[in-house]
Design a protein around this motif. Sequence first.
Motif, mmCIF file in Angstrom:
data_model
loop_
_atom_site.group_PDB
_atom_site.id
_atom_site.type_symbol
_atom_site.label_atom_id
_atom_site.label_comp_id
_atom_site.label_asym_id
_atom_site.label_seq_id
_atom_site.Cartn_x
_atom_site.Cartn_y
_atom_site.Cartn_z
ATOM 1 N N PRO A 99 3.792 103.154 30.318
ATOM 2 C CA PRO A 99 4.835 103.686 31.401
ATOM 3 C C PRO A 99 4.549 103.415 32.660
ATOM 4 C CG PRO A 99 4.457 105.470 29.760
ATOM 5 C CD PRO A 99 3.627 104.427 29.399
ATOM 6 N N ILE A 102 13.378 105.188 29.315
ATOM 7 C CA ILE A 102 13.061 106.375 29.871
ATOM 8 C C ILE A 102 13.707 107.723 29.126
ATOM 9 C CG2 ILE A 102 13.219 107.777 31.832
ATOM 10 C CD1 ILE A 102 12.782 105.026 33.498
ATOM 11 N N ARG A 157 12.506 108.077 25.840
ATOM 12 C CA ARG A 157 10.825 108.065 25.789
ATOM 13 C C ARG A 157 10.316 106.825 24.825
ATOM 14 N NH1 ARG A 157 9.631 114.701 26.518
ATOM 15 N NH2 ARG A 157 10.704 114.719 28.375
#
Length: 249
Positions: free
Chosen positions: A139, A184, A187
């Motif tokens: 991330p 995003i 996830r």
Amino acid sequence: MKISIITAVYNRERTIAAALASLHAQTHPDIEHIIIDGGSTDGTLPILEAAARRPQTRLISEPDHGIYDALNKGLVRATGEVIGILHSDDSFADRDVLADVARTFEAVPTDAVYGDLDYVSDDDSARIIRHWRSGAYTPARLRRGWMPPHPALFVRKPVIDRLGGYDTSLRIAADYDAILRWFIGARIQPAYLPRVLVRMRVGGVSNRNLARIVQKSREDLTAMRRNKVGGLTTLAMKNLSKLPQFLAR
């Protein structure tokens, strides 16, 4: 595992046959191919019509509003568990690409698999101009401007069904926006397949001239801000990260 491959094409008589040949050579046994033609006026359509006689191949030829509109038409029609893109100027790097992608999905609990990409000369696909080594995802890298090569990304269909396809108000960076939204919003912890999956001919719409480069940067910034991954600093890092791709492999 059924893999749906979407090809958006318009007046690509010179390159579409090579793209199709690379798909037809794949060893993976369950491939759905959806071809969205924007109403080609050169010799593209007869090539596509011949390809459409193959099993699990669908051809839609009608006017559209650009490549992302065409890709969205393909997404709606796709029935595979996994969806990938094969642009009309690109080709799969070898015959085992989709088999390796399927094996990775089956071995790793993930919603996305991606690999590396080679940019090749427009008139000599054996000559590599730029090598895009994706590397492993985190991330934090996403927030430093990292993204996987769009043509070398394969995503499970439920993710796209839930979070949507390409925003057609973005003319150049809708793929980047979609990737940020998928990674995003779902996830995703994607699996990296460390090998070249796709060869892309240089000269794409995003880097055709200075005006296009400026437009792409503006759209990249829009995508970053709406997906809350950063702003001008992230944009600068994204652009600078491309420089090592021009070095020798």
